[in-house]
Design an enzyme around this catalytic site. Structure first.
Site, short mmCIF file in Angstrom:
data_model
loop_
_atom_site.label_atom_id
_atom_site.label_comp_id
_atom_site.label_asym_id
_atom_site.label_seq_id
_atom_site.Cartn_x
_atom_site.Cartn_y
_atom_site.Cartn_z
CG HIS A 37 32.27 -24.11 25.58
ND1 HIS A 37 33.18 -24.21 24.56
CD2 HIS A 37 31.33 -25.06 25.35
CE1 HIS A 37 32.81 -25.19 23.75
NE2 HIS A 37 31.69 -25.71 24.20
NE ARG A 74 29.43 -27.33 27.47
CZ ARG A 74 28.14 -27.56 27.20
NH1 ARG A 74 27.20 -26.98 27.92
NH2 ARG A 74 27.80 -28.37 26.24
CE LYS A 119 28.82 -31.41 27.44
NZ LYS A 119 27.49 -31.77 26.92
CG ASP A 152 34.76 -33.82 21.72
OD1 ASP A 152 35.55 -34.14 20.81
OD2 ASP A 152 33.67 -33.26 21.51
CB CYS A 179 37.07 -30.96 18.81
SG CYS A 179 35.68 -30.78 19.93
CE1 TYR A 180 35.38 -28.00 23.64
CE2 TYR A 180 34.66 -30.29 23.73
CZ TYR A 180 34.38 -28.95 23.58
OH TYR A 180 33.09 -28.55 23.36
CG ASP A 221 33.59 -36.87 20.64
OD1 ASP A 221 34.22 -37.23 21.63
OD2 ASP A 221 32.41 -36.45 20.72
CG ASP A 275 33.75 -34.82 12.51
OD1 ASP A 275 34.66 -33.99 12.66
OD2 ASP A 275 33.01 -35.19 13.45
CG HIS A 303 35.85 -34.21 16.03
ND1 HIS A 303 34.55 -34.04 15.65
CD2 HIS A 303 35.90 -33.98 17.37
CE1 HIS A 303 33.82 -33.72 16.71
NE2 HIS A 303 34.61 -33.68 17.78
ZN LIG Z 1 34.22 -32.52 19.57
#
Ligand SMILES: [Zn+2]
Length: 465
Positions: free
Chosen positions: A247, A295, A298, A301, A303-304, A362, A369, A372
């Protein structure tokens, strides 16, 4: 998939069909196709009322995102009740995001100091709120938040002796850390503990009455690197604990921990299969989206951009440490092991909420939010800068923790010392405008380098508790 006409100045990689397409139709392949369809109008500079530059990249609306973060530091509506135990995180996300946007956060110092006092437990560490038990994640977030507002008053809130005893009691016989007393053990604990110990310059010895001392562990870092090693999976990525799924967020925690314990050029190759890790990290970046997933199988997104994106400066550092007997370098060349342009395009085109609401997100279909907003901006910072680790020959005989200042980080062992320098990344084909650059961030401690340096210097000047 829906087709979108590519705009001039945008390479087709970011607008065309994916170069690799999963032909096996499954629910997973369908949501992946839908995500590409969702992102392509944003990547094609095809959104009305959005200001794009000559490269088809949206400008960063700094005032709007700063206002979004400031609102989250005021009284929050009832819907946030479920986030009550995450209040230290909200402080960190908002304050760090504001600093990345070059905002002064010192006016929040007094309020944060008052709130932090109510969250600290006499037995050490910080809970998520008044009366809540201490947890390593909330303690990590609150210590970073105090570093962000700066000032002696914020630093002196922390009961370092109690913190040291509490961390000692979380230390496990195999070297890992529990997140809370009788709580879960995972690689977050390894990272959060090494950050807290080094930021606060805590003694390395384990408190003599702790279970780890009784198990014969001589210091707080004994066995940590080996625990992290056991978290690398067959894919090459890193999981939260041995034998689980790789992850992105755990990968960052693992690399951050190893980068504190020893120079990345030594610790990564000693404890990890680096080529396999790089292969897994590379597989996290998608086209045409340009952003990262966390991952295998997936979706992209925002935040990654931090959790995976921030692994890259550390990997680069492990491949090109610079001896600095002659002083720190004046500039740095990036190895460019990932597609910075793709990530920057995803962040600025897909990651911003361009409505009056502001904030980062995201993906376009998800609301913005504070979490993020912090981590998307952190990812933007690491994509817009180059970090270089500088290896120095100095050693210390102190039993205090290894610690960093603006250019150097001394190690108590035989590993020499490592420091971090962060430079703007300015390629000839830069796709973002200078006005859209955010502040440089420390690649390990995840706060701006100046705040990290000031905080560490303060505690290094203290002898004992
Ligand atoms: Zn995220």
């Amino acid at each position: 998939m829906a087709s979108v006409a590519p705009a001039a100045g945008i390479p087709s990689l970011y607008t065309a069909d994916p170069p690799i397409w999963d032909l096996l139709e499954t629910p997973t392949s369908h949501v992946q196709d839908n995500t590409v369809d969702e992102c392509r109008p944003f990547l094609s500079a095809d959104i009305p009322d959005v200001q794009y530059n000559a490269h088809g990249v949206a400008h960063l609306d700094k005032p709007k995102h700063a206002a979004f973060l400031r609102k989250h530091l005021e009284k929050l509506p009832g819907a946030y009740m479920t986030a009550d135990a995450s209040r230290p995180w909200i402080f960190y996300w908002c304050l760090n995001g504001l600093r990345l946007l070059d905002q002064d956060v010192s006016p929040f110092r007094e309020k944060l100091v008052d709130t932090a006092r109510s969250m600290q437990n006499e037995s050490g560490g910080f809970g998520g709120g008044f009366g809540q038990r201490s947890h390593l994640a909330t303690t990590y977030a609150l210590v970073l938040a105090l570093a962000l507002v700066g000032g002696d008053e914020a630093r002196e809130v922390i009961d370092r002796r109690a913190m040291w005893k509490w961390l000692s009691s979380l230390k496990q016989a195999d070297g890992a850390f529990q997140m809370s007393l009788d709580g879960e053990v995972d690689v977050r604990g390894a990272y959060c503990a090494t950050v807290i110990v080094t930021l606060l310059n805590l003694p390395m010895d384990v408190w003599h009455e702790s279970p780890a001392a009784k198990a014969g562990l001589p210091d707080l870092f004994t066995g940590l690197a080996d625990y992290v090693r056991r978290c690398q999976t067959y894919e090459g990525g890193i999981s939260g604990k041995p034998d689980a799924e790789a992850h992105g967020a755990y990968a960052f925690c693992a690399l951050g921990c190893l980068a504190i314990l020893e120079s990345p050029s030594q610790s990564f190759t000693k404890h990890l299969d680096v080529p396999r890790l790089m292969s897994w990290l590379s597989s996290r970046q998608y086209a045409p989206e340009g952003g990262f997933s966390g991952r295998t199988n997936k979706l992209v997104d925002g935040c990654y951009s931090h959790w995976v994106g921030a692994c890259w400066p550390l990997i680069e550092a492990s491949l090109q440490s610079i001896p600095v007997e002659t002083g720190p370098p004046e500039s740095a060349t990036s190895l460019d092991l990932y597609d910075r342009e793709g990530l920057i395009r995803y962040i600025l085109c897909c990651g911003q909420d361009q409505s009056r609401r502001g904030g980062m997100r995201d993906k376009p279909s998800r609301p913005s939010d504070a979490y993020h907003t912090c981590y998307v901006l952190s990812g933007l910072s690491s994509a817009q800068h180059v970090s270089v680790s500088t290896l120095m020959a100095t050693k210390t005989s102190s039993r205090q923790a290894p610690a960093a200042d603006i250019i150097s980080q001394d190690f108590g062992g035989d590993s020499g010392a490592i420091g971090w320098e962060v430079f703007p990344h300015c390629p000839e084909d830069q796709v973002f405008d200078e006005q859209d650059r955010v502040s440089p961030i420390d690649p390990v401690y995840t706060i701006p380098i100046r705040e990290r340096a000031d905080f560490i210097s303060y505690f290094r000047a203290k002898s004992g508790f």
